[in-house]
Scaffold this active site. Structure first.
Site, PDB file in Angstrom:
ATOM      1  N   PRO A  76       0.812  -1.228   0.000  1.00 50.82           N
ATOM      2  CA  PRO A  76       0.000   0.000   0.000  1.00 50.82           C
ATOM      3  C   PRO A  76       0.837   1.267   0.000  1.00 50.82           C
ATOM      4  CG  PRO A  76      -0.910  -1.592   1.543  1.00 50.82           C
ATOM      5  CD  PRO A  76       0.409  -2.158   1.083  1.00 50.82           C
ATOM      6  N   CYS A  77       0.365   2.250  -0.775  1.00 48.56           N
ATOM      7  CA  CYS A  77       1.119   3.498  -0.927  1.00 48.56           C
ATOM      8  C   CYS A  77       0.466   4.684  -0.216  1.00 48.56           C
ATOM      9  CB  CYS A  77       1.270   3.840  -2.414  1.00 48.56           C
ATOM     10  SG  CYS A  77      -0.288   4.270  -3.232  1.00 48.56           S
ATOM     11  N   GLN A  78      -0.677   4.469   0.441  1.00 48.28           N
ATOM     12  CA  GLN A  78      -1.422   5.607   0.995  1.00 48.28           C
ATOM     13  C   GLN A  78      -0.579   6.474   1.927  1.00 48.28           C
ATOM     14  OE1 GLN A  78      -2.527   2.449   0.874  1.00 48.28           O
ATOM     15  NE2 GLN A  78      -4.753   2.313   0.803  1.00 48.28           N
ATOM     16  N   LEU A  80       2.690   6.776   1.788  1.00 44.23           N
ATOM     17  CA  LEU A  80       3.944   7.174   1.138  1.00 44.23           C
ATOM     18  C   LEU A  80       3.716   8.077  -0.063  1.00 44.23           C
ATOM     19  CD1 LEU A  80       5.701   3.684   1.155  1.00 44.23           C
ATOM     20  CD2 LEU A  80       6.155   5.598   2.704  1.00 44.23           C
ATOM     21  N   SER A  81       2.459   8.258  -0.458  1.00 42.73           N
ATOM     22  CA  SER A  81       2.150   9.026  -1.650  1.00 42.73           C
ATOM     23  C   SER A  81       2.223  10.523  -1.391  1.00 42.73           C
ATOM     24  CB  SER A  81       0.750   8.656  -2.146  1.00 42.73           C
ATOM     25  OG  SER A  81       0.347   9.505  -3.202  1.00 42.73           O
TER      26      SER A  81
END
Length: 388
Positions: A76-78, A80-81
């Site tokens: 998941p990138c939430q 790190l975005s």
């Protein structure tokens, strides 16, 4: 070449989404034995598209990894975005990668290859803490690693989608696989009459502007609504959004890949989120092909060591007790470009008056630079709807 490649690698996919990484590996001749995904709609897609694979729900509930040659994890990138929470690798979503490392440490025989994928912002967020943590985890288990930022346009898709791929192995040197070929970015070109993609949900501080391409497809906007990018067609002045089927194709899937009519006929919004969160299939296929390609000894111009503090560059590696920068560009290959306007197979949907007017008002009030014809066509688009 490993013996297992004669009949294909066995792939286990964590955070599989709708199977972008795994579909790329399948196209290269490999097969998925187990896929783990928390979202029930995405699991439904996986069960239909990978009928022979065991489907698991929660990486935290797994007691052990199955025997596999390749472990994939587009985690998941939430957190790190750049447009997400920005809380970093310890956040509640992106921090789930820790469960994967826990499973790897329990495994008596480490998979030959580990493939991770995430957003480039992780290289600089919190002074690069995320990529440093991944490197430290791999090194603590005796694995060599390499990473590279790759643009999906390298594979001919008209979507500007930059992602970081991390490749690690205990048995092999990942550097020639991931960093050993490089075409370099193409020369920039002018807009001309090419269709241009942009984020209609923005306009205050950015546009997501892309010439002859769409900006990265996203799982949703800051308002938590599906947000397919808009496209400006300068030849006609049209402002529209692509169909979900063309969005699937922009990720390299066949159209209809995420169809949910037999799961929830009202789940159209979920499709946009799943497609936006997916991994580009041609990029995954390229990685899978590189794993079994004949490779010469890795030789690269010395670009110096990775910094001990601060952000890390777009590509780098760790091998033999040393960490180094890489000069590899975001374009490992350069496949023939597909123009955005001709790539689309279905008629785009006109952007609504409300969406266009809201974007236009934000754009005009901002200090952003933009093409005067773009603004003029936006205004004409809004006026064509008349008053609400």
């Amino acid at each position: 070449m490993p013996a297992s490649t004669t009949c294909g690698f066995r792939v286990a996919g964590m955070f599989a989404g709708v199977g972008g990484l795994e579909e790329g590996f399948r196209r290269a001749g490999h097969s998925s034995s187990m896929l783990c995904e928390f979202d029930p709609a995405a699991r439904h897609v996986l069960s239909r598209r990978f009928a022979d694979a065991e489907i698991s729900e929660d990486v935290r509930a797994l007691s052990a990894l199955p025997d596999c040659d390749v472990l994939t994890a587009g985690f998941p990138c939430q957190d790190l975005s750049q447009v997400g929470r920005r809380v970093g690798i310890s956040g509640p979503n992106s921090g789930l990668i820790g469960s994967v490392f826990d499973l790897l440490r329990k495994k008596a025989v480490t998979p030959q290859w580990i493939v991770l994928e995430n957003v480039p912002f992780m290289l600089s967020l919190d002074r690069g803490r995320a990529i440093r943590l991944l490197a430290q985890e791999f090194e603590s288990m005796g694995l060599s690693w390499a990473y590279r930022t790759i643009d999906a346009r390298s594979f001919g898709l008209p979507q500007r989608r930059r992602r970081v791929v991390v490749l690690a192995s205990k048995a092999h040197d990942p550097r020639p696989v991931l960093l050993g070929v490089d075409e370099g970015p193409p020369a920039p070109f002018k807009r001309g009459n090419h269709a241009c993609g942009f984020y209609w949900t923005e306009g205050n501080t950015g546009l997501g502007w892309a010439i002859d391409a769409v900006p990265p497809l996203k799982g949703g906007s800051a308002l938590h609504i599906p947000s397919p990018p808009a496209i400006w067609f300068p030849r006609t002045g049209t402002i529209a959004t692509p169909s979900i089927e063309d969005a699937e194709r922009l990720q390299g899937f066949e159209p209809g890949w995420t169809d949910l009519m037999d799961f929830d006929p009202r789940a159209a919004r979920r499709r946009w989120r799943m497609v936006g969160n997916a991994v580009s299939v041609p990029m995954a296929e390229w990685i899978a092909t590189r794993l079994t390609a004949e490779r010469s000894h890795f030789v690269e111009q010395d670009a110096g060591d990775l910094p001990s503090e601060g952000s890390w560059p777009g590509a780098g590696w760790g091998h033999g007790g040393r960490r180094g920068r890489s000069l590899a560009s975001e374009w490992p290959v350069s496949r023939p470009r597909q123009h955005l306007a001709s790539f689309l197979r279905q008629r785009p949907t006109l952007l609504s008056r409300k969406a266009a007017a809201g974007f236009l008002s934000r754009l005009v009030a901002s200090s952003l630079r933009y093409d005067p014809k773009f603004r003029s066509d936006l205004q004409d688009h809004v006026n064509a709807f008349g008053r609400p």
